[in-house]
Design a protein around this motif. Structure first.
Motif, PDB file in Angstrom:
ATOM      1  N   TYR A 178      17.501   2.217 -41.177  1.00 38.71           N
ATOM      2  CA  TYR A 178      16.269   2.189 -42.117  1.00 38.71           C
ATOM      3  C   TYR A 178      15.428   1.017 -41.508  1.00 38.71           C
ATOM      4  N   PHE A 186      12.822  -1.501 -42.162  1.00 37.63           N
ATOM      5  CA  PHE A 186      12.160  -2.606 -43.258  1.00 37.63           C
ATOM      6  C   PHE A 186      10.742  -3.069 -43.114  1.00 37.63           C
ATOM      7  N   SER A 187      10.367  -2.939 -41.905  1.00 41.35           N
ATOM      8  CA  SER A 187       8.987  -3.694 -41.616  1.00 41.35           C
ATOM      9  C   SER A 187       7.886  -3.140 -42.105  1.00 41.35           C
ATOM     10  N   SER A 188       7.962  -1.778 -42.152  1.00 43.96           N
ATOM     11  CA  SER A 188       6.696  -1.025 -42.808  1.00 43.96           C
ATOM     12  C   SER A 188       6.543  -1.273 -44.356  1.00 43.96           C
ATOM     13  N   THR A 189       7.534  -1.264 -45.211  1.00 48.24           N
ATOM     14  CA  THR A 189       7.425  -1.256 -46.480  1.00 48.24           C
ATOM     15  C   THR A 189       8.596  -2.429 -46.981  1.00 48.24           C
ATOM     16  N   GLY A 244       7.987  -5.154 -49.024  1.00 48.76           N
ATOM     17  CA  GLY A 244       7.967  -5.221 -50.572  1.00 48.76           C
ATOM     18  C   GLY A 244       8.667  -4.377 -51.330  1.00 48.76           C
ATOM     19  N   LEU A 245       8.200  -3.126 -50.917  1.00 50.91           N
ATOM     20  CA  LEU A 245       9.086  -1.967 -51.833  1.00 50.91           C
ATOM     21  C   LEU A 245      10.631  -1.890 -51.485  1.00 50.91           C
ATOM     22  N   ALA A 246      10.944  -2.196 -50.364  1.00 46.75           N
ATOM     23  CA  ALA A 246      12.260  -2.205 -49.811  1.00 46.75           C
ATOM     24  C   ALA A 246      13.078  -3.300 -50.727  1.00 46.75           C
ATOM     25  N   PHE A 267      12.470   4.605 -52.191  1.00 46.32           N
ATOM     26  CA  PHE A 267      12.415   4.165 -50.847  1.00 46.32           C
ATOM     27  C   PHE A 267      13.126   4.460 -49.810  1.00 46.32           C
TER      28      PHE A 267
END
Length: 190
Positions: free
Chosen positions: A88, A90-93, A95-97, A190
């Motif tokens: 997975y 994490f860089s793109s999302t 905050g959501l992650a 997510f």
């Protein structure tokens, strides 16, 4: 295959450490007897982290918030490590992650709590048949008394057999269905 081995090790080490912290939190909350092997073991393996955390995170009435927060953080670290090892990104999302992993960790703590109560009820029921004066009996009683007491008020023993553990186990199973459903819904986000 190497990632699966790392996930297994991470899950085992952090999962057991989180369980130890959660057990320590509940033993303090429920005022379980301090002088027994389980209490001494939990204190010995968690003190190195709990003592410094207590200096920063104060208790609230009878709640040892530092121990509970550390159990939650161990679950967040576990879930983060597992998701990273599964690929997975994490860089793109981020905050959501972070929000999703925090919520999933909270759900894991709730699920672990239900499993702790379930195991305590089952072990206490079995011990009451074979060895009711076991050194573990007072600890189990402190864990199960608040839950079983609710049912014992309304369900009398039938033929000197207490059926309240059966009702508690059924209720816990139903709650586990709800918690697992919540876990699936949060994982889809997510």
């Amino acid at each position: 295959m190497f990632n699966q081995m790392l996930i297994f090790l991470l899950d085992t080490l952090l999962g057991l450490f989180s369980l130890a912290l959660l057990l320590r939190f509940y033993m303090q909350l429920l005022r379980a007897p301090y002088r027994n092997p389980l209490s001494q073991f939990l204190i010995a393996i968690t003190d190195f982290l709990v003592k410094p955390a207590r200096r920063v995170i104060p208790s609230f009435r009878t709640l040892d918030l530092s121990t509970l927060l550390l159990a939650w953080l161990a679950q967040v670290a576990l879930l983060t490590g597992v998701h990273m090892l599964q690929g997975y990104v994490f860089s793109s999302t981020i905050g959501l992650a972070a929000a999703g992993l925090s919520l999933l960790a909270l759900v894991e703590i709730i699920k672990m709590t239900l499993y702790i109560i379930m195991a305590a009820v089952i072990v206490q029921a079995v011990l009451s048949w074979f060895n009711p004066y076991s050194p573990l009996a007072p600890v189990l009683d402190s864990f199960t008394r608040p839950v079983l007491g609710v049912f014992r008020r309304y369900i009398p023993p039938i033929g000197n057999i207490d059926l309240s553990p059966l009702f508690v186990l059924v209720i816990i199973q139903l709650l586990l269905f709800v918690v697992v459903g919540m876990e699936r819904e949060i994982s889809r986000l997510f």
